[in-house]
Design an enzyme around this catalytic site. Structure first.
Site, mmCIF file in Angstrom:
data_model
loop_
_atom_site.group_PDB
_atom_site.id
_atom_site.type_symbol
_atom_site.label_atom_id
_atom_site.label_comp_id
_atom_site.label_asym_id
_atom_site.label_seq_id
_atom_site.Cartn_x
_atom_site.Cartn_y
_atom_site.Cartn_z
ATOM 1 N N HIS A 158 -0.308 -1.988 13.541
ATOM 2 C CA HIS A 158 -1.342 -2.925 13.091
ATOM 3 C C HIS A 158 -2.429 -3.140 14.145
ATOM 4 C CE1 HIS A 158 0.910 -3.732 9.527
ATOM 5 N NE2 HIS A 158 1.896 -4.357 10.144
ATOM 6 N N ASP A 193 6.484 2.519 7.209
ATOM 7 C CA ASP A 193 6.762 1.094 7.301
ATOM 8 C C ASP A 193 6.422 0.425 5.967
ATOM 9 O OD1 ASP A 193 6.919 -1.057 9.867
ATOM 10 O OD2 ASP A 193 5.877 -1.851 8.106
ATOM 11 N N HIS A 195 4.770 -2.172 5.564
ATOM 12 C CA HIS A 195 3.389 -2.641 5.658
ATOM 13 C C HIS A 195 2.464 -1.470 5.970
ATOM 14 C CE1 HIS A 195 5.881 -6.179 6.978
ATOM 15 N NE2 HIS A 195 5.143 -6.742 6.038
ATOM 16 N N ASP A 282 11.581 -1.577 7.663
ATOM 17 C CA ASP A 282 11.483 -2.798 6.876
ATOM 18 C C ASP A 282 11.225 -2.536 5.395
ATOM 19 O OD1 ASP A 282 9.035 -1.827 7.621
ATOM 20 O OD2 ASP A 282 8.299 -3.692 8.491
#
Length: 339
Positions: A158, A193, A195, A282
């Site tokens: 990120h 991931d 996200h 995740d």
């Protein structure tokens, strides 16, 4: 499988983050290291310490202004009367073309995208060695390794060139990709991931020399919200070198693997000489963020499919948060990578 890790990554110990207006305990704790390290050993990994490649490869991705901020902001922050022990922003510029402030509070807002990337005394040291871990993994690929696991923590996907966010400070996967590129390999970054890898996308968005692909929960109602949609294809020289494959919330193994087939076909068409996998765990059905529903055996299927490309693969640890399934998920992923 060769694996890389440095214990100085434990120095980052965030206490809180904010979500939905609520102050919550941070899920990105040093305990993640213990569970991931043990799980990698169970999968047969042999760990070694990273070399120190210095600031050059990091500065090839991140701006000097941002790196100076990360190194100095905590000490400056503590000089503010009544300041909390962690740097958390409370104001942000309306755009990146706004004026750059001198104050610690203003710079925190400029360089921290959200309230999920608190900076404390040990954050810079941990982030630095997390990046060096990924760089040493890239060096192992250059030396001929076919698969390497970099236990990088804090995570990185990120983080933009000058912006932290979502528990991330230095973009380890992007730093590794840029290093491989500088050494003559044509890299692709595949982010699995839950996200979207918004920082990685942002770093390479207008470039055609690094392919970025992300499979993730649909950001229409899921972090990071503003990035990761299917129409984002890159721009200028990078048009067509970015592929997003958003999935409906609750998608399980078969849906994820179907998207992975599309991702791998694009990587093959790009002619990638090496693949950096931003290995978030995740996407698991029991992860605290509850975005997708990949099973523990599903991670082995994912990494086995990636191995089937026949390219060298560097697995860089991203998300995957504290639960009883975290360790078994990594073991499954690394065993699949070696199958």
């Amino acid at each position: 499988m060769k694996a890389i890790f440095d214990p100085r990554q434990r120095a980052h110990d965030p206490q809180h983050f904010m979500a939905n207006g609520t102050r919550l305990p941070s899920p990105e704790k040093p305990e993640r290291i213990d569970r991931l390290h043990g799980a990698a050993l169970t999968a047969g990994c042999v760990f070694e310490a990273p070399a120190d490649h210095g600031m050059g490869p990091i500065a090839a991705v991140h701006t000097p202004e941002y790196l100076d901020f990360l190194r100095t902001i905590h000490a400056r922050w503590l000089r503010i009367e009544g300041a909390a022990c962690e740097v958390i922003p409370n104001i942000h510029p309306a755009s990146r073309t706004d004026s750059y402030p001198k104050s610690a509070v203003g710079q925190a807002g400029w360089h921290q995208a959200d309230t999920a990337c608190p900076i404390a005394a040990g954050t810079w040291e941990a982030a630095y060695w997390s990046a060096q871990t990924a760089l040493s993994g890239a060096e192992a690929i250059l030396a001929g390794a076919r698969a390497v696991y970099a236990l990088s923590r804090p995570p990185g996907h990120h983080a933009f060139t000058d912006l932290a966010g979502g528990f991330c400070f230095l973009n380890n996967s992007a730093i590794a990709a840029q290093h491989l590129l500088a050494q003559g390999l044509r890299p692709a970054v595949l982010d699995v991931d839950v996200h979207h890898g918004n920082g990685t996308q942002g770093i390479f968005y207008d470039r055609g020399d690094v392919l970025t692909v992300s499979i993730h929960a649909d950001p229409a109602r899921f972090y990071p919200f503003f990035w990761g949609h299917g129409h984002e294809r890159g721009k200028d020289a990078g048009l067509g070198a970015n592929l997003n494959l958003p999935l409906e919330r609750g998608t399980g193994d078969d849906g994820f693997l179907s998207a992975l087939d599309t991702a791998l076909a694009r990587i093959d068409a790009f002619g990638a000489g090496a693949v950096i996998v931003a290995l978030g765990l995740d996407a698991h059905v029991n992860d605290p963020f509850r975005g997708l529903a990949v099973t523990t055996p599903g991670f082995a299927r994912i990494t086995a499919a990636i191995a089937g490309l026949g390219r060298p693969v560097l697995y860089v640890q991203e998300g995957g948060y504290l639960s009883d399934d975290l360790g078994p998920n990594l073991t499954s992923a690394l065993e699949g990578a070696q199958a």
